[in-house]
Design an enzyme around this catalytic site. Structure first.
Site, short mmCIF file in Angstrom:
data_model
loop_
_atom_site.label_atom_id
_atom_site.label_comp_id
_atom_site.label_asym_id
_atom_site.label_seq_id
_atom_site.Cartn_x
_atom_site.Cartn_y
_atom_site.Cartn_z
CB SER A 232 -77.66 67.86 42.87
OG SER A 232 -76.79 67.87 41.76
CB THR A 278 -72.96 62.77 43.92
OG1 THR A 278 -72.37 63.50 44.98
CG2 THR A 278 -74.46 62.75 44.10
CE LYS A 282 -68.42 61.44 43.76
NZ LYS A 282 -67.46 62.54 43.86
CG ASN A 303 -67.04 62.10 38.60
OD1 ASN A 303 -66.54 61.40 37.71
ND2 ASN A 303 -67.01 63.41 38.57
CG ASP A 318 -64.95 64.63 41.16
OD1 ASP A 318 -65.59 65.53 40.58
OD2 ASP A 318 -65.46 63.85 41.98
CB ALA A 349 -63.30 65.56 47.24
CG ASN A 368 -58.16 63.01 56.98
OD1 ASN A 368 -58.92 63.88 56.58
ND2 ASN A 368 -58.57 61.83 57.40
CB THR A 370 -59.55 60.10 60.78
OG1 THR A 370 -60.76 60.72 61.23
CG2 THR A 370 -59.46 58.69 61.32
CD GLN A 460 -68.57 67.40 38.29
OE1 GLN A 460 -68.75 66.24 37.92
NE2 GLN A 460 -69.58 68.22 38.55
CD GLN A 464 -70.34 64.15 35.23
OE1 GLN A 464 -71.25 64.96 35.26
NE2 GLN A 464 -70.09 63.31 36.21
P1 NAP Z 1 -65.93 62.46 52.31
O1 NAP Z 1 -65.45 61.32 51.52
O2 NAP Z 1 -67.02 62.28 53.30
O3 NAP Z 1 -64.65 63.05 53.11
C1 NAP Z 1 -64.81 64.08 54.03
C2 NAP Z 1 -63.44 64.61 54.48
O4 NAP Z 1 -63.69 65.74 55.32
C3 NAP Z 1 -62.64 63.60 55.30
O5 NAP Z 1 -61.28 63.81 55.06
C4 NAP Z 1 -62.98 64.02 56.73
O6 NAP Z 1 -62.00 63.71 57.66
C5 NAP Z 1 -63.06 65.51 56.58
N1 NAP Z 1 -63.84 66.13 57.64
C6 NAP Z 1 -65.18 66.07 57.80
N2 NAP Z 1 -65.54 66.75 58.90
C7 NAP Z 1 -64.39 67.24 59.45
C8 NAP Z 1 -64.11 68.02 60.58
N3 NAP Z 1 -65.09 68.45 61.39
N4 NAP Z 1 -62.83 68.35 60.84
C9 NAP Z 1 -61.84 67.93 60.04
N5 NAP Z 1 -62.04 67.18 58.92
C10 NAP Z 1 -63.31 66.84 58.64
O7 NAP Z 1 -66.39 63.66 51.38
P2 NAP Z 1 -65.87 64.02 49.91
O8 NAP Z 1 -66.73 63.41 48.89
O9 NAP Z 1 -64.41 63.77 49.85
O10 NAP Z 1 -66.17 65.58 49.84
C11 NAP Z 1 -65.38 66.50 50.59
C12 NAP Z 1 -65.62 67.89 50.10
O11 NAP Z 1 -65.23 68.02 48.75
C13 NAP Z 1 -67.06 68.33 50.17
O12 NAP Z 1 -67.14 69.48 50.95
C14 NAP Z 1 -67.47 68.67 48.75
O13 NAP Z 1 -68.17 69.89 48.70
C15 NAP Z 1 -66.15 68.84 48.06
N6 NAP Z 1 -66.25 68.40 46.66
C16 NAP Z 1 -66.24 69.35 45.71
C17 NAP Z 1 -66.31 69.00 44.38
C18 NAP Z 1 -66.31 70.08 43.34
O14 NAP Z 1 -66.61 69.76 42.18
N7 NAP Z 1 -65.98 71.30 43.67
C19 NAP Z 1 -66.41 67.66 44.00
C20 NAP Z 1 -66.42 66.69 45.01
C21 NAP Z 1 -66.35 67.08 46.34
P3 NAP Z 1 -62.03 62.33 58.49
O15 NAP Z 1 -61.34 61.32 57.62
O16 NAP Z 1 -61.28 62.66 59.72
O17 NAP Z 1 -63.46 62.02 58.76
#
Ligand code: NAP
Length: 489
Positions: A232, A278, A282, A303, A318, A349, A368, A370, A460, A464
């Site tokens: 992190s 995280t 969450k 978050n 977020d 996210a 998406n 899925t 974000q 906080q």
């Molecule tokens: P999550 O709940 O696990 O969701 C993951 C998403 O990615 C789902 O929509 C999933 O689709 C998709 N995915 C995963 N592998 C894939 C693949 N091979 N092909 C197509 N789609 C795929 O994760 P999350 O918490 O939302 O985080 C997602 C991203 O947001 C992370 O990479 C993270 O770095 C980023 N994030 C950034 C911030 C920031 O502050 N910049 C904050 C939070 C998150 P399915 O539904 O099909 O599985």
């Protein structure tokens, strides 16, 4: 106030003298000479030329020592160290009677357990204190950060100064928190590669980033919980801001594999005033909070937990942080309103960004992999839906990647084929590790405006800090800290 002892992992006398000089530069107030890890040592030379006060340790093999030797030889070396003026020697409880005490040096009497956390650490500390220790040291191995809680009561309860260490990744935070609760000192490594015990932090990081030297009973406590959290960026970003704000506070990370509700409840009771939350906690954080704001409720995840008068309030920073990236890219909230935004992903996210974007007045299309999950999110938000592999011909002004595609280690991935990136649009990737993702590189090539994920991450976190302290943070400095941390990987 917190004293950091650099534990040295070196092979010989000259290396130890060099390492002690490095330890001093790292801000350590003491160095631990681990004679059991050395192939050769000249105690007289080490103690004559030491640039720092020292703890001389010759750890018994069954207590984690590096090499075995005759008990008499081991204790003779420790007795000699005292004779030569060492400030401290460290000896195991069972061997204390054999130590010949001389000079003004103090004796740290220690108990180590590399496998588990003993049931009654307080009783153990009392026993050690009652058997002639000048300083009591307990270094044990928790299987969950909840197990560490008894360590924090030891310094106040014990009649002698206490060193209380939770080893391994579940105890990592205790290396800082114990100082906050009055521990005599804490150990750090000279570098991540030179640890002498599992879970040690680098001494320079403890004294620099975490300001270990200033930790004390007035220090306010904040932290991040998740699993995994080892990589992190939050501790770097938050602690850097606190220092700049001159805030007497520390932010530590906890790997919480399960029981997040119990963790939040009991660490709140310990004195924590705020938690970043995280993956994967969450949703649980929202469910167990005493109160929640609209964003957290609508998104279904928190978050952030802010403790106010002992009660946890769940929020989600977020959503605004994501929206603000597009507001900046379009140069104003009014210019963003009415735009069509393609939101890629349907996880946590995406849910936060989608909720915020709709409130900002955009037309939202969720896509998406899925279909079922994506369609469900679109329906819940009141947005349109497209399958991720059916985006041809879709017109949009901005696209937001909220999938994990492109994130380390899957850096070759991208959620949007290059030919579908429309020139003149804004492409915002929430992924920030790496900063330059394949999606953003292709966006630039196609004449789109690329926005990386670090801005959202910093915002974000800054939100906080505002919730927890009522004060504005230093986003530019926080961004630099995050980038520095990413580059050092
Ligand atoms: P999550 O709940 O696990 O969701 C993951 C998403 O990615 C789902 O929509 C999933 O689709 C998709 N995915 C995963 N592998 C894939 C693949 N091979 N092909 C197509 N789609 C795929 O994760 P999350 O918490 O939302 O985080 C997602 C991203 O947001 C992370 O990479 C993270 O770095 C980023 N994030 C950034 C911030 C920031 O502050 N910049 C904050 C939070 C998150 P399915 O539904 O099909 O599985």
């Amino acid at each position: 106030m917190g004293l950091v002892c650099a534990a040295l992992n070196v092979k010989d006398t000259e290396a130890a003298l060099g390492a002690m000089r490095r330890a001093k530069l790292a801000g350590a107030g003491l160095a631990e000479l681990r004679l059991d890890l050395m192939e050769e040592f000249d105690l007289e030379r080490l103690l004559t030329y030491r640039p720092l006060p020292v703890i001389v340790t010759y750890r018994r093999k069954d207590q984690g020592g590096g090499r075995g030797c005759e008990e008499s030889e081991r204790l003779a070396a420790l007795s000699r160290a005292l004779e030569l003026g060492a400030e401290y020697v460290d000896v195991e409880l069972g061997s204390l009677a054999e130590l010949e005490r001389s000079g003004a040096g103090r004796v740290i009497v220690s108990h180590h357990d590399f496998e588990k956390f003993p049931e009654d650490v307080a009783g153990l500390a009392r026993e050690i204190a009652g058997r002639g220790a000048d300083v009591v040291k307990i270094a044990v191995t928790p299987a969950h950060p909840l197990e560490c809680l008894p360590l924090y009561g030891l310094p106040a309860a014990c009649t002698k100064p206490v060193i209380a260490v939770g080893m391994g990744e579940f105890g990592a935070a205790s290396r800082l928190l114990s100082l906050r609760f009055g521990a005599y000192l804490s150990y750090g490594a000279l570098s991540a590669e030179e640890c002498t015990a599992p879970g040690q932090l680098a001494a320079a990081e403890m004294t620099g980033l975490y300001r270990a030297g200033e930790l004390g009973e007035t220090t306010r406590l904040f932290g991040v919980i998740g699993d995994p959290v080892a990589h992190s960026l939050s501790p770097a970003v938050h602690n850097t801001a606190y220092r700049r704000m001159n805030l007497d506070a520390v932010y530590v990370s906890f790997r919480v594999p399960d029981r997040p509700e119990e963790f939040l409840r009991r660490y709140t009771r310990l004195g924590f005033e705020g938690f970043s939350v995280t993956i994967p906690h969450k949703r649980a954080a929202l469910e167990c909070a005493d109160d929640a704001d609209d964003a957290a409720r609508a998104i279904g995840a928190a978050n952030t937990i802010t403790v106010i008068a002992g009660r946890g309030r769940a929020t989600n920073t977020d959503a605004d942080a994501a929206v603000n990236q597009l507001v900046a890219a379009f140069e104003g909230a009014d210019r963003l309103a009415g735009k069509t935004v393609l939101l890629l992903g349907a996880g946590g996210a995406a849910r936060a960004a989608g909720w915020g974007l709709l409130r900002a007045g955009v037309k939202l299309v969720v896509a998406n992999r899925t279909v079922e999950r994506g369609r469900k999110l679109a329906e819940e938000l009141g947005a349109d839906f497209r399958a991720l592999d059916d985006l041809e011909g879709l017109a949009y002004d901005a696209a937001v990647n909220a999938t994990s595609l492109g994130m380390s280690p899957r850096t070759a991935g991208t959620p949007l084929a290059a030919e579908l990136i429309r020139p003149g649009t804004v492409i915002f990737d929430t992924v920030y590790n790496p900063l330059s993702t394949r999606l953003l590189r292709e966006a630039e090539k196609r004449g789109a405006r690329a926005v990386d994920g670090i801005g959202m991450f910093v915002e974000q976190a800054a939100a906080q800090i505002l919730q927890w302290t009522g004060r504005k943070a230093w986003p530019r400095l926080m961004r630099e800290a995050a980038l520095e941390r990413l580059e050092s990987r």
